[in-house]
Design a protein around this motif. Structure first.
Motif, mmCIF file in Angstrom:
data_model
loop_
_atom_site.group_PDB
_atom_site.id
_atom_site.type_symbol
_atom_site.label_atom_id
_atom_site.label_comp_id
_atom_site.label_asym_id
_atom_site.label_seq_id
_atom_site.Cartn_x
_atom_site.Cartn_y
_atom_site.Cartn_z
ATOM 1 N N MET A 14 1.067 -1.324 0.009
ATOM 2 C CA MET A 14 -0.020 -0.174 0.272
ATOM 3 C C MET A 14 1.003 1.050 0.466
ATOM 4 S SD MET A 14 -3.319 -0.970 2.590
ATOM 5 C CE MET A 14 -3.976 0.445 2.199
ATOM 6 N N SER A 15 2.192 0.723 0.682
ATOM 7 C CA SER A 15 2.945 2.209 0.720
ATOM 8 C C SER A 15 3.285 3.129 -0.770
ATOM 9 C CB SER A 15 3.977 2.104 1.454
ATOM 10 O OG SER A 15 4.847 1.139 1.022
ATOM 11 N N GLN A 16 3.316 2.162 -1.462
ATOM 12 C CA GLN A 16 3.557 1.771 -2.958
ATOM 13 C C GLN A 16 3.119 2.774 -3.462
ATOM 14 O OE1 GLN A 16 7.086 1.525 -4.039
ATOM 15 N NE2 GLN A 16 7.348 0.966 -1.961
ATOM 16 N N ILE A 17 1.492 2.526 -3.519
ATOM 17 C CA ILE A 17 -0.144 3.033 -4.112
ATOM 18 C C ILE A 17 0.330 4.807 -3.539
ATOM 19 C CG2 ILE A 17 -2.114 2.726 -3.982
ATOM 20 C CD1 ILE A 17 -1.706 -0.513 -3.781
ATOM 21 N N SER A 18 0.266 4.442 -2.602
ATOM 22 C CA SER A 18 1.235 5.678 -1.677
ATOM 23 C C SER A 18 1.541 6.893 -2.464
ATOM 24 C CB SER A 18 0.917 6.067 -0.459
ATOM 25 O OG SER A 18 -0.360 5.500 0.660
ATOM 26 N N SER A 19 2.743 6.396 -2.497
ATOM 27 C CA SER A 19 3.318 7.106 -3.629
ATOM 28 C C SER A 19 3.478 7.679 -4.693
ATOM 29 C CB SER A 19 5.315 6.264 -3.378
ATOM 30 O OG SER A 19 5.280 5.750 -2.074
ATOM 31 N N ILE A 20 2.389 6.773 -5.410
ATOM 32 C CA ILE A 20 2.119 6.723 -6.615
ATOM 33 C C ILE A 20 1.432 8.201 -6.638
ATOM 34 C CG2 ILE A 20 1.036 6.238 -8.423
ATOM 35 C CD1 ILE A 20 2.122 3.428 -7.752
ATOM 36 N N TYR A 21 0.741 8.588 -5.779
ATOM 37 C CA TYR A 21 -0.069 8.990 -6.341
ATOM 38 C C TYR A 21 0.419 10.561 -5.511
ATOM 39 C CZ TYR A 21 -4.880 6.942 -5.325
ATOM 40 O OH TYR A 21 -6.837 6.494 -5.497
ATOM 41 N N GLY A 22 1.488 10.281 -4.492
ATOM 42 C CA GLY A 22 2.477 11.236 -3.475
ATOM 43 C C GLY A 22 3.348 12.062 -4.835
ATOM 44 N N THR A 23 3.161 11.505 -6.407
ATOM 45 C CA THR A 23 3.986 12.305 -7.648
ATOM 46 C C THR A 23 3.976 12.528 -8.818
ATOM 47 O OG1 THR A 23 6.185 11.860 -8.197
ATOM 48 C CG2 THR A 23 4.862 9.701 -7.530
ATOM 49 N N ASP A 24 4.664 13.483 -9.248
ATOM 50 C CA ASP A 24 4.294 13.459 -10.840
ATOM 51 C C ASP A 24 4.983 12.980 -11.789
ATOM 52 O OD1 ASP A 24 1.229 14.646 -11.242
ATOM 53 O OD2 ASP A 24 2.259 16.455 -10.143
ATOM 54 N N ASP A 25 6.638 12.588 -11.209
ATOM 55 C CA ASP A 25 7.610 12.240 -12.181
ATOM 56 C C ASP A 25 6.899 10.814 -12.402
ATOM 57 O OD1 ASP A 25 9.673 10.619 -12.014
ATOM 58 O OD2 ASP A 25 10.318 12.163 -11.740
ATOM 59 N N ASP A 26 6.788 10.623 -14.221
ATOM 60 C CA ASP A 26 7.123 9.487 -14.551
ATOM 61 C C ASP A 26 7.834 8.660 -14.296
ATOM 62 O OD1 ASP A 26 4.876 11.245 -15.743
ATOM 63 O OD2 ASP A 26 5.360 11.320 -17.999
ATOM 64 N N SER A 27 9.160 8.565 -14.127
ATOM 65 C CA SER A 27 10.217 7.275 -14.022
ATOM 66 C C SER A 27 9.247 6.427 -12.854
ATOM 67 C CB SER A 27 11.160 8.096 -14.002
ATOM 68 O OG SER A 27 11.340 8.705 -15.556
ATOM 69 N N GLU A 28 9.363 8.059 -11.450
ATOM 70 C CA GLU A 28 8.680 6.968 -10.108
ATOM 71 C C GLU A 28 7.238 6.296 -10.384
ATOM 72 O OE1 GLU A 28 8.629 8.737 -5.573
ATOM 73 O OE2 GLU A 28 8.985 10.553 -7.276
ATOM 74 N N ILE A 29 6.295 7.058 -11.087
ATOM 75 C CA ILE A 29 5.611 6.271 -11.305
ATOM 76 C C ILE A 29 5.433 5.129 -11.909
ATOM 77 C CG2 ILE A 29 3.166 5.809 -12.174
ATOM 78 C CD1 ILE A 29 3.150 9.058 -11.937
ATOM 79 N N LYS A 30 6.316 5.262 -12.759
ATOM 80 C CA LYS A 30 6.066 3.291 -13.711
ATOM 81 C C LYS A 30 6.715 2.702 -12.492
ATOM 82 C CE LYS A 30 6.684 5.784 -18.695
ATOM 83 N NZ LYS A 30 7.135 6.225 -19.570
ATOM 84 N N GLU A 31 8.440 2.906 -12.417
ATOM 85 C CA GLU A 31 9.268 2.149 -11.380
ATOM 86 C C GLU A 31 8.331 0.957 -9.737
ATOM 87 O OE1 GLU A 31 12.980 2.591 -8.037
ATOM 88 O OE2 GLU A 31 12.880 3.853 -9.570
ATOM 89 N N ARG A 32 7.440 2.467 -9.494
ATOM 90 C CA ARG A 32 6.718 2.204 -8.339
ATOM 91 C C ARG A 32 5.641 0.845 -9.477
ATOM 92 N NH1 ARG A 32 8.078 3.677 -3.803
ATOM 93 N NH2 ARG A 32 9.204 6.259 -3.986
ATOM 94 N N LEU A 33 5.175 0.597 -9.909
ATOM 95 C CA LEU A 33 3.863 -0.090 -11.274
ATOM 96 C C LEU A 33 5.012 -1.099 -11.037
ATOM 97 C CD1 LEU A 33 2.167 2.604 -13.854
ATOM 98 C CD2 LEU A 33 1.133 1.537 -11.330
ATOM 99 N N ASN A 34 5.651 -0.882 -11.510
ATOM 100 C CA ASN A 34 6.523 -2.502 -12.116
ATOM 101 C C ASN A 34 6.804 -2.925 -10.606
ATOM 102 O OD1 ASN A 34 6.292 -2.757 -14.340
ATOM 103 N ND2 ASN A 34 8.581 -0.930 -14.484
ATOM 104 N N LEU A 35 6.856 -2.676 -9.175
ATOM 105 C CA LEU A 35 7.479 -3.139 -8.419
ATOM 106 C C LEU A 35 5.776 -3.623 -7.854
ATOM 107 C CD1 LEU A 35 9.355 -4.117 -5.610
ATOM 108 C CD2 LEU A 35 8.959 -1.503 -4.724
ATOM 109 N N ILE A 36 4.781 -2.782 -7.813
ATOM 110 C CA ILE A 36 3.505 -3.767 -7.295
ATOM 111 C C ILE A 36 3.751 -4.701 -7.934
ATOM 112 C CG2 ILE A 36 1.221 -3.271 -7.204
ATOM 113 C CD1 ILE A 36 1.661 -0.479 -6.767
ATOM 114 N N LEU A 37 3.357 -5.286 -9.728
ATOM 115 C CA LEU A 37 3.021 -6.247 -10.272
ATOM 116 C C LEU A 37 4.229 -6.575 -10.313
ATOM 117 C CD1 LEU A 37 2.663 -3.887 -13.948
ATOM 118 C CD2 LEU A 37 0.436 -4.986 -12.316
#
Length: 92
Positions: free
Chosen positions: A1-24
């Motif tokens: 859930m912390s990775q999801i919260s981190s996605i809400y807290g950023t607009d950086d595309d690279s960071e979002i992709k990295e966190r989505l991949n980590l979740i998946l």
């Protein structure tokens, strides 16, 4: 859930992709978020279905669909829930 919260807290595309991949990568090929996973062996986890986390993930995907559609859709058109026009809010 912390990775999801981190996605809400950023607009950086690279960071979002990295966190989505980590979740998946940590769904044990079930496509569902677990309550917790073993950090040494991701096939060991508690609760194969954790509704709270999966619901939070779905909300985050809807947020990305509107805020960063190019990260999850091929056509880069924002998807707005209840926006009419098939959800694309008139961005056809």
């Amino acid at each position: 859930m912390s990775q999801i919260s981190s996605i809400y807290g950023t607009d950086d595309d690279s960071e979002i992709k990295e966190r989505l991949n980590l979740i998946l990568e940590n769904t044990s090929k079930l496509g569902l978020i677990h309550e917790s996973i073993n950090i040494y062996n991701t096939t060991i986890y508690t609760r194969p279905w954790f509704a709270w986390a999966n619901s939070y993930f779905a909300e985050m995907m809807l947020d990305l669909a509107e805020r960063k559609p190019g990260l999850i859709f091929k056509n880069n058109k924002p998807y707005v829930v209840g926006g009419g026009d098939g959800g694309y809010g008139g961005y056809e």
